[in-house]
Structures are given as structure tokens and as C-alpha cells.
Design a protein around this motif. Sequence first.
Motif, short mmCIF file in Angstrom:
data_model
loop_
_atom_site.label_atom_id
_atom_site.label_comp_id
_atom_site.label_asym_id
_atom_site.label_seq_id
_atom_site.Cartn_x
_atom_site.Cartn_y
_atom_site.Cartn_z
N CYS A 20 0.85 -1.19 0.00
CA CYS A 20 0.00 0.00 0.00
C CYS A 20 0.88 1.23 0.00
N LEU A 22 -0.16 3.91 1.53
CA LEU A 22 -0.46 4.58 2.79
C LEU A 22 -0.17 3.63 3.96
N ARG A 23 -0.24 4.16 5.16
CA ARG A 23 -0.02 3.33 6.36
C ARG A 23 -1.06 3.70 7.42
N CYS A 24 -2.33 3.50 7.11
CA CYS A 24 -3.38 3.93 8.04
C CYS A 24 -3.14 3.33 9.43
N TYR A 26 -4.92 2.28 11.77
CA TYR A 26 -5.70 1.14 12.25
C TYR A 26 -5.43 -0.12 11.43
N CYS A 27 -4.68 0.03 10.34
CA CYS A 27 -4.49 -1.09 9.42
C CYS A 27 -3.07 -1.62 9.40
N MET A 28 -2.12 -0.70 9.41
CA MET A 28 -0.72 -1.13 9.28
C MET A 28 0.15 -0.48 10.33
N GLY A 66 -4.50 -4.50 0.95
CA GLY A 66 -3.58 -3.60 0.31
C GLY A 66 -4.28 -2.58 -0.60
N ASN A 98 -8.11 3.18 -1.67
CA ASN A 98 -7.91 4.38 -0.85
C ASN A 98 -8.02 5.65 -1.69
N ASN A 323 -4.61 -5.99 5.27
CA ASN A 323 -4.14 -5.79 3.89
C ASN A 323 -3.84 -7.10 3.18
FE1 SF4 Z 1 -3.58 0.94 2.91
FE2 SF4 Z 1 -6.20 0.62 2.85
FE3 SF4 Z 1 -4.75 -0.34 4.89
FE4 SF4 Z 1 -5.03 2.27 4.63
S1 SF4 Z 1 -6.67 0.79 5.02
S2 SF4 Z 1 -3.11 1.18 5.04
S3 SF4 Z 1 -5.09 2.52 2.47
S4 SF4 Z 1 -4.66 -1.01 2.84
#
Ligand code: SF4
Length: 327
Positions: A20, A22-24, A26-28, A66, A98, A323
Motif C-alpha cells: 500500500c 499509505l499506512r493507516c 488502524y491497518c498497518m 492492500g 484508498n 491488507n
Molecule cells: Fe492501505 Fe487501505 Fe490499509 Fe489504509 S486501510 S493502510 S489505504 S490497505
Amino acid sequence: MKDTFNREINYLRVSVTDRCDLRCVYCMKENMKFLPKSEILTSEEINNICSAFIKLGIKKIRITGGEPLIKKGMPMILEYLGKKLKNSNLEELTLTTNGTQLYKYAEMIKKNGIKRINVSLDSLNPAKYLKITRGGNLEQVLEGLNIAKKIGLKIKINTVALKNTNINEMEELVKWCINKEFDITFIEVMPMDMENSIRLKQYYPLTKIKSFLEKKFTLINTNINTGGPSKYSKIKYCNRKIGFITPLSNNFCESCNRVRLTCTGKIYSCLGHNKFIDLKKALGKNKKELKNLILKSVLLKPKSHEFEINKENKDENLERTMNVTGG
Ligand code: SF4
Ligand code: SAM
């Protein structure tokens, strides 16, 4: 395909990459380590697996990650599946993104038969957006959204509710969506691959958001059922919907119609379970083996998920990341 609880499985979600741009939060993790490229399915392998699923009765496919739009082979996958919309039983192809690459790819998406997309957007404030996504450029996403809207793609915004972060923007986000003619879905943080202490800091129950929005808008509950965890309300006086995805406080499993293909070729029949079937070993062999493994994976589908943000702070959450499995 039917599972052991007599649920019809006709929806496949495909994570095409774990990568990805980005590195949101809550996700990564900030210093996210991605899988070796050799472990990720190629575009051709993804197409072959999707084709086998379609033959077995899958009618809807959602491409996710991702970030799907940064996968090099994405145009090839969409072209292949776009053709399936015309010459197979596949009825719908959709995409979750995203939005950072939409300004480049909206046309290509539309051209391949995708009619509607989900775009993740957690804030309309550039500085906050940058912070939540750890580097995202809000302006670029808004530009992509405008282009996608202009060419006729239907858009649903996905917004994760984050305690002490974007909760105060909910009314503004809904008004903005009404104005742009987008639907919006709020999502509760799901406990995947992060310590409970972090999740507890992020988690904000959507029941509170719904009560707040009910004071600001006239919301009419609907019984729209997509087989997933979303509950929808209509906003009176406009033709827009608000969805609430509450996997923790609401058991949606009874009507669940979906399975997930990870970017490494594993089938998870439930987002909230660690059991899987690895399809990679059947790739390149005869089609029957792939078909049998898919059927076996559907039979593994549990009655309900096991999500829980554990107040005693036991770190027993799913070891997968969103992801890889696909959100
Ligand atoms: Fe990437 Fe989507 Fe995860 Fe955000 S939510 S880090 S945009 S995969
Ligand atoms: N990169 C694309 C995007 O952000 O839309 C697609 C993949 S992302 C994993 C899919 C969706 O999962 C996004 O809407 C994102 O907000 C959501 N998501 C990711 N991690 C989550 C988590 N821990 N809890 C709830 N939603 C999450």
C-alpha cells in the motif's frame, strides 16, 4: 456453493496485494514489513482462481488489498474479470480503494464494467488525513473522486470511526457526502494484528455515532441486506444511504455469503477465523484439484466470527493483517 449451515456462498473478496502507498494507523504498522514478492499471487494466478470460483457459482467479486490500484497487473486483472461480466455468470465486479490513484485509473475502472467503488476516507481535514494515513495527500484523493464521479462511477465512502481522532467530523462527512451524491459507511475498528491496548485506544462504538447522527438527520432504518456486516439507514429528503459496519457489537454471520482470497492464495471463509485452505499448491496442476480445494474451503466456514476486543488486554486477536486478507 452451500456451506454446512446452508448459506449460499456467492461473493468473493480478493486481496490482490499486501502493499500500500499509505499506512493507516488502524491497518498497518508504521514500519510495516511486506511479504516477499515470491509469496504474492501473480495477476494470472488471481485470474485463474477467480475463474474457478465463478464456475462454482460466485456472482460478485470485490477487488481489494492492500491498495489494489498500485498493483502493476491491475489493468490486466480488471480486463480479464470485466470480460467475465459479459461471458459468464459473474454479475458484479467492484473495487475498494484508498483513492490515491483514482485520478489515473478511474477511466480504466469504468471501461472494464465496474459501476461502483468504495473509497476509504477518514477525514476531510488535510492535516488529520495525513496523520491517520501516515502520509496521504487529501487533495489527490479528492481530485480522483471528482474524476470518478464525473465519468459516472457510483461512490461509497468508507470511514473508520477512531476515538479522539475523527469522531467530531461525522456530521461534516455526511453533509459532504450528501452534497457530492456519495453514500457513506462508518466502520468500527476490527481487532486484527494489533495489540489490544492499541485497539482499545482506537475503538469507538458506532451505536454512539448513530445516536448522534439521528439528532442531526432524519434516518430511516432499512432492511437492505448485502449479506455482510453493514446495516443501512436512508437519509430523509435525499436519496442517500448511511451504512454502519459493526462486526463487534452486531452479529451479522447468519446471512454471510462471502469468502476471501488472500494475496498469497489462501482462502479464508470467515474474516474472523484463522482456519484457511491454501490454493497455491493447486495452481498449475489440474483444474479439478483447485475446484476441490475451493469446495473444501467453503465447508470450513464457521457459524460465526470470533472477533473480540478483549478488555483484560489478552492479545489473542487474529494474527492476519487486513491488507493481506483484504478489508
Ligand atoms: Fe492501505 Fe487501505 Fe490499509 Fe489504509 S486501510 S493502510 S489505504 S490497505
Ligand atoms: N486500501 C484500500 C482501502 O483502504 O480502501 C483497500 C484495502 S483496506 C484494508 C479495506 C478497508 O478496510 C478500508 O475501508 C479500511 O478502512 C478498512 N480497514 C482496514 N483495517 C481495518 C481495521 N483494523 N478495522 C476496520 N476497518 C479496517
